[in-house]
Motif scaffolding. Structure first.
Motif: not given
Length: 292
Positions: A135-163
């Motif tokens: 349960q602890a492993v899954n919880k930590a991994v889910d938090k990491l994926i949530e972090f990745r999602t937030q960072e990915g949204a910032a990346l997507q915004k940056k890419f859209a500007e450059k395109i």
């Protein structure tokens, strides 16, 4: 939707007198590069942990740690009373037989003897504890994926500007391209006029001009680049695996069209625009390495 490969997650689960801690960190990598530090009690489950991480995280340089914190009273090493008594009796007998004085500080002497404070029990992983650890492993991994999602949204915004910037620059080339052909024709004819003794066939000149201008035509490059820009935008909105790699391939194709446009441009203004497009694309290429 883009996910970043950069992420961090941590979780703590209480189980009886223990705290089970899990920490997961990830950075960009071409493949899954997993480094795991696992508490001895859970090492029998290492393959299961690795499979779970590979399934959920897919790619990236991942550092995984799981460790246990115990209460001090639980963690204290027990004293082997029977062994202490045995040592005590042996020392008293030896002192009596040899005449060697008994130690002044019995506790200091006895506690330093072998195996008096050595744990002999073997800790066994209970099903309940493993469920808590999982349960602890899954919880930590889910938090990491949530972090990745937030960072990915910032990346997507940056890419859209450059395109968008590249698309604007591509449109800025069109008026320059339309005025380029008459300028080339005028320049060649003016050059021939400077050599009055040379006679030339006007029809043949027209044919050569058409051939020369066709070699400098960038209509196909512009169309392909516009298609790549559109495909890049569509790919950013895709869900699933390998979006980052696909974006990297598209960026490479965009670079080919921009480079060809630059090699065919014989005007300083057009070449300046090409340099700006290369700069925007280079920023995309740097950041796309971090996209999952």
């Amino acid at each position: 939707m883009i996910l970043s490969m950069t992420g961090y997650g941590k979780a703590t689960i209480a189980y009886k007198e223990k705290k089970i801690n899990v920490e997961v960190k990830s950075l960009n990598s071409k493949t899954l590069d997993l480094s795991a530090r696992i508490a001895p009690l859970y090492r029998e489950k290492e393959m299961e942990i690795r499979r779970l991480l590979a399934q959920k995280l897919e790619r990236g340089k991942v550092d995984f740690s799981i460790w246990i914190e115990k209460e001090t009273t639980v963690d204290a090493t027990p004293i082997n009373a029977a062994l202490v008594e045995n040592y005590y009796n042996q020392i008293k007998t030896l002192s009596k037989d040899t005449g060697i004085p008994e130690p002044a500080d019995w506790f200091t002497t006895l506690l330093r003897l072998p195996d008096v404070t050595t744990k002999t029990e073997v800790e066994v992983l209970e099903d309940g504890e493993w469920e808590a650890a999982l349960q602890a492993v899954n919880k930590a991994v889910d938090k990491l994926i949530e972090f990745r999602t937030q960072e990915g949204a910032a990346l997507q915004k940056k890419f859209a500007e450059k395109i968008d910037n590249i698309a604007v620059l591509l449109k800025n080339i069109e008026p320059l391209e339309q005025s380029r052909v008459p300028k080339i024709r005028e320049k060649i004819i003016e050059g021939l006029k400077l050599i009055p003794e040379v006679e030339y066939d006007k029809n043949r000149l027209e044919q050569e001009l058409i051939y020369y201008i066709e070699k400098l035509d960038i209509s196909e490059e512009k169309q392909r680049l516009a298609n790549h820009l559109k495909y890049f935008r569509e790919t950013m909105d895709e869900s699933g695996h390998g979006v980052g790699k696909k974006l990297g391939f598209i960026a490479q194709e965009m670079g080919r069209e921009i480079n060809t446009t630059g090699s065919k441009s014989n005007q300083a203004e057009m070449q300046n625009i090409v340099v700006k497009m290369k700069d925007e694309l280079e920023q995309i290429k740097e950041q796309v390495l971090n996209a999952l």
